[in-house]
Motif scaffolding. Structure first.
Motif, mmCIF file in Angstrom:
data_model
loop_
_atom_site.group_PDB
_atom_site.id
_atom_site.type_symbol
_atom_site.label_atom_id
_atom_site.label_comp_id
_atom_site.label_asym_id
_atom_site.label_seq_id
_atom_site.Cartn_x
_atom_site.Cartn_y
_atom_site.Cartn_z
ATOM 1 N N VAL A 1 0.820 -1.208 0.000
ATOM 2 C CA VAL A 1 0.000 0.000 0.000
ATOM 3 C C VAL A 1 0.860 1.267 0.000
ATOM 4 O O VAL A 1 0.405 2.325 -0.439
ATOM 5 N N ILE A 2 2.090 1.183 0.444
ATOM 6 C CA ILE A 2 2.985 2.349 0.464
ATOM 7 C C ILE A 2 3.407 2.729 -0.956
ATOM 8 O O ILE A 2 3.356 3.900 -1.341
ATOM 9 N N TYR A 3 3.827 1.741 -1.732
ATOM 10 C CA TYR A 3 4.328 2.006 -3.078
ATOM 11 C C TYR A 3 3.278 1.756 -4.173
ATOM 12 O O TYR A 3 3.531 2.053 -5.339
ATOM 13 N N GLY A 4 2.137 1.167 -3.814
ATOM 14 C CA GLY A 4 1.077 0.916 -4.787
ATOM 15 C C GLY A 4 1.461 -0.085 -5.848
ATOM 16 O O GLY A 4 1.176 0.100 -7.031
ATOM 17 N N ARG A 5 2.095 -1.176 -5.425
ATOM 18 C CA ARG A 5 2.526 -2.210 -6.381
ATOM 19 C C ARG A 5 2.620 -3.562 -5.677
ATOM 20 O O ARG A 5 2.614 -3.645 -4.453
ATOM 21 N N VAL A 6 2.756 -4.594 -6.477
ATOM 22 C CA VAL A 6 2.992 -5.927 -5.943
ATOM 23 C C VAL A 6 4.435 -5.984 -5.445
ATOM 24 O O VAL A 6 5.356 -5.501 -6.105
ATOM 25 N N ASP A 7 4.633 -6.570 -4.273
ATOM 26 C CA ASP A 7 5.962 -6.709 -3.695
ATOM 27 C C ASP A 7 6.108 -8.137 -3.190
ATOM 28 O O ASP A 7 5.123 -8.874 -3.131
ATOM 29 N N TYR A 8 7.310 -8.518 -2.838
ATOM 30 C CA TYR A 8 7.535 -9.875 -2.346
ATOM 31 C C TYR A 8 8.685 -9.898 -1.365
ATOM 32 O O TYR A 8 9.519 -9.003 -1.327
ATOM 33 N N ARG A 9 8.711 -10.941 -0.578
ATOM 34 C CA ARG A 9 9.806 -11.197 0.365
ATOM 35 C C ARG A 9 10.155 -12.678 0.258
ATOM 36 O O ARG A 9 9.275 -13.529 0.289
ATOM 37 N N LEU A 10 11.442 -12.948 0.149
ATOM 38 C CA LEU A 10 11.925 -14.323 0.137
ATOM 39 C C LEU A 10 12.275 -14.731 1.556
ATOM 40 O O LEU A 10 12.657 -13.897 2.376
ATOM 41 N N GLN A 11 12.180 -16.016 1.825
ATOM 42 C CA GLN A 11 12.552 -16.539 3.134
ATOM 43 C C GLN A 11 14.037 -16.314 3.352
ATOM 44 O O GLN A 11 14.852 -16.576 2.486
ATOM 45 N N GLU A 12 14.366 -15.795 4.522
ATOM 46 C CA GLU A 12 15.785 -15.598 4.858
ATOM 47 C C GLU A 12 16.352 -16.877 5.423
ATOM 48 O O GLU A 12 15.683 -17.597 6.162
ATOM 49 N N ALA A 13 17.590 -17.155 5.080
ATOM 50 C CA ALA A 13 18.235 -18.395 5.537
ATOM 51 C C ALA A 13 18.541 -18.375 6.999
ATOM 52 O O ALA A 13 18.575 -17.468 7.695
#
Length: 50
Positions: free
Chosen positions: A38-50
């Motif tokens: 909602v901040i940038y108005g786009r789809v975003d993602y996060r990968l699992q951190e090791a």
């Protein structure tokens, strides 16, 4: 082809803690979170951190 979509959807689950969030897990148990930012108005993602 009908069963193929179900196979894909088996990897994806709702993640309601983020707007329209989806949690995707691979066969090794690693995951990726995809959501609407909602901040940038786009789809975003996060990968699992090791």
């Amino acid at each position: 082809m009908e069963g193929n979509e179900a196979k894909v959807m088996d990897w994806i689950e709702d993640f309601p803690f983020f707007p329209h969030g989806k949690l995707i897990r691979d066969k090794n148990g690693e995951s990726m979170l995809v959501f609407w930012c909602v901040i940038y108005g786009r789809v975003d993602y996060r990968l699992q951190e090791a």
